[in-house]
Design a protein around this motif. Structure first.
Motif, PDB file in Angstrom:
ATOM      1  N   UNK A  59      -0.629 -19.407 -22.270  1.00 50.10           N
ATOM      2  CA  UNK A  59      -0.099 -18.961 -23.259  1.00 50.10           C
ATOM      3  C   UNK A  59      -0.457 -17.663 -23.943  1.00 50.10           C
ATOM      4  N   UNK A  60      -1.721 -17.477 -23.872  1.00 49.47           N
ATOM      5  CA  UNK A  60      -2.197 -16.239 -24.376  1.00 49.47           C
ATOM      6  C   UNK A  60      -1.659 -14.783 -23.790  1.00 49.47           C
ATOM      7  N   UNK A  61      -1.468 -15.212 -22.362  1.00 46.85           N
ATOM      8  CA  UNK A  61      -0.870 -13.633 -21.382  1.00 46.85           C
ATOM      9  C   UNK A  61       0.378 -13.471 -21.639  1.00 46.85           C
ATOM     10  N   UNK A  62       1.254 -14.424 -21.661  1.00 41.30           N
ATOM     11  CA  UNK A  62       2.740 -14.189 -22.265  1.00 41.30           C
ATOM     12  C   UNK A  62       2.912 -13.674 -23.373  1.00 41.30           C
ATOM     13  N   UNK A  63       1.996 -13.830 -24.592  1.00 41.75           N
ATOM     14  CA  UNK A  63       1.922 -13.264 -25.936  1.00 41.75           C
ATOM     15  C   UNK A  63       1.612 -11.921 -25.857  1.00 41.75           C
ATOM     16  N   UNK A  64       0.540 -11.499 -24.956  1.00 42.20           N
ATOM     17  CA  UNK A  64       0.164 -10.130 -24.874  1.00 42.20           C
ATOM     18  C   UNK A  64       1.416  -9.252 -24.034  1.00 42.20           C
ATOM     19  N   UNK A  65       1.737  -9.979 -23.134  1.00 42.36           N
ATOM     20  CA  UNK A  65       3.012  -9.020 -22.367  1.00 42.36           C
ATOM     21  C   UNK A  65       4.195  -8.892 -23.492  1.00 42.36           C
ATOM     22  N   UNK A  66       4.392  -9.831 -24.276  1.00 41.50           N
ATOM     23  CA  UNK A  66       5.726  -9.690 -25.194  1.00 41.50           C
ATOM     24  C   UNK A  66       5.149  -8.543 -26.281  1.00 41.50           C
ATOM     25  N   UNK A  67       4.161  -8.547 -26.646  1.00 35.53           N
ATOM     26  CA  UNK A  67       3.631  -7.500 -27.595  1.00 35.53           C
ATOM     27  C   UNK A  67       3.514  -6.137 -26.880  1.00 35.53           C
ATOM     28  N   UNK A  68       3.304  -6.042 -25.574  1.00 30.86           N
ATOM     29  CA  UNK A  68       3.042  -4.734 -24.874  1.00 30.86           C
ATOM     30  C   UNK A  68       4.668  -4.246 -24.865  1.00 30.86           C
ATOM     31  N   UNK A  69       5.555  -5.121 -24.297  1.00 27.64           N
ATOM     32  CA  UNK A  69       7.000  -4.531 -24.110  1.00 27.64           C
ATOM     33  C   UNK A  69       7.859  -4.302 -25.360  1.00 27.64           C
ATOM     34  N   UNK A  70       7.481  -5.245 -26.493  1.00 29.85           N
ATOM     35  CA  UNK A  70       8.204  -4.950 -27.830  1.00 29.85           C
ATOM     36  C   UNK A  70       7.534  -4.028 -28.735  1.00 29.85           C
ATOM     37  N   UNK A  71       6.396  -3.845 -28.527  1.00 31.82           N
ATOM     38  CA  UNK A  71       5.610  -2.868 -29.479  1.00 31.82           C
ATOM     39  C   UNK A  71       5.137  -1.529 -29.435  1.00 31.82           C
ATOM     40  N   UNK A  72       4.119  -1.749 -28.225  1.00 27.72           N
ATOM     41  CA  UNK A  72       3.208  -0.856 -27.618  1.00 27.72           C
ATOM     42  C   UNK A  72       3.953   0.267 -26.783  1.00 27.72           C
ATOM     43  N   UNK A  73       4.671  -0.099 -25.757  1.00 34.51           N
ATOM     44  CA  UNK A  73       5.521   0.730 -24.931  1.00 34.51           C
ATOM     45  C   UNK A  73       6.685   1.570 -25.664  1.00 34.51           C
ATOM     46  N   UNK A  74       7.256   0.839 -26.503  1.00 32.22           N
ATOM     47  CA  UNK A  74       8.292   1.947 -27.204  1.00 32.22           C
ATOM     48  C   UNK A  74       7.514   2.868 -28.221  1.00 32.22           C
ATOM     49  N   UNK A  75       6.554   2.768 -28.476  1.00 31.74           N
ATOM     50  CA  UNK A  75       5.935   3.579 -29.528  1.00 31.74           C
ATOM     51  C   UNK A  75       5.160   4.789 -28.539  1.00 31.74           C
ATOM     52  N   UNK A  76       4.761   4.343 -27.445  1.00 31.16           N
ATOM     53  CA  UNK A  76       4.250   5.260 -26.747  1.00 31.16           C
ATOM     54  C   UNK A  76       5.282   6.241 -26.133  1.00 31.16           C
ATOM     55  N   UNK A  77       6.240   5.694 -25.874  1.00 30.72           N
ATOM     56  CA  UNK A  77       7.341   6.514 -25.485  1.00 30.72           C
ATOM     57  C   UNK A  77       8.088   7.284 -26.631  1.00 30.72           C
ATOM     58  N   UNK A  78       7.934   7.033 -27.968  1.00 29.58           N
ATOM     59  CA  UNK A  78       8.459   7.642 -28.929  1.00 29.58           C
ATOM     60  C   UNK A  78       7.528   8.905 -29.208  1.00 29.58           C
ATOM     61  N   UNK A  79       6.257   8.532 -29.012  1.00 28.19           N
ATOM     62  CA  UNK A  79       5.171   9.544 -29.284  1.00 28.19           C
ATOM     63  C   UNK A  79       5.322  10.674 -28.184  1.00 28.19           C
ATOM     64  N   UNK A  80       5.446  10.391 -27.072  1.00 27.18           N
ATOM     65  CA  UNK A  80       5.562  11.172 -25.852  1.00 27.18           C
ATOM     66  C   UNK A  80       6.773  12.376 -25.987  1.00 27.18           C
ATOM     67  N   UNK A  81       7.959  11.338 -26.581  1.00 28.29           N
ATOM     68  CA  UNK A  81       9.221  12.402 -26.958  1.00 28.29           C
ATOM     69  C   UNK A  81       9.010  13.528 -27.823  1.00 28.29           C
ATOM     70  N   UNK A  82       8.294  12.794 -28.883  1.00 35.00           N
ATOM     71  CA  UNK A  82       8.058  13.790 -29.939  1.00 35.00           C
ATOM     72  C   UNK A  82       6.939  14.811 -29.826  1.00 35.00           C
ATOM     73  N   UNK A  83       5.881  14.661 -28.930  1.00 37.09           N
ATOM     74  CA  UNK A  83       4.905  15.552 -28.518  1.00 37.09           C
ATOM     75  C   UNK A  83       5.637  16.599 -27.551  1.00 37.09           C
ATOM     76  N   UNK A  84       6.672  16.331 -26.567  1.00 37.71           N
ATOM     77  CA  UNK A  84       7.339  17.040 -25.987  1.00 37.71           C
ATOM     78  C   UNK A  84       8.275  18.021 -26.659  1.00 37.71           C
TER      79      UNK A  84
END
Length: 84
Positions: free
Chosen positions: A1-26
């Motif tokens: 139960x805990x692993x799917x919750x972490x995957x959801x957080x990664x794909x919905x919150x962390x990954x888009x934010x990292x992508x946005x920060x990378x685009x801003x830095x570029x």
């Protein structure tokens, strides 16, 4: 139960934010002379000189140096007037 919750957080919150920060830095790293930029404090100026760390801005006759990391956005010069 805990692993799917972490995957959801990664794909919905962390990954888009990292992508946005990378685009801003570029975008900020690609600033060149003649671009119009907005600083973190809301000042709009034209870039006159670019260094590794600093950017020199022309704010309508006043020249200031700003840290490159404090630039918020690169805008298109000659936009529509604000009072239209």
């Amino acid at each position: 139960m805990f692993v799917p919750l972490l995957l959801i957080f990664y794909f919905l919150i962390i990954r888009p934010q990292q992508r946005q920060m990378k685009a801003h830095k570029a975008k900020i790293d690609a600033v060149k002379r003649g671009d119009q930029v907005v600083t973190g404090g809301g000042l709009v100026g034209k870039v006159t000189k670019v260094d590794d760390i600093y950017v020199e801005l022309d704010l309508g006759g006043a020249k200031v140096r700003a840290v490159k990391a404090t630039l918020s956005d690169v805008v298109q010069p000659g936009g529509a007037p604000a009072n239209d």
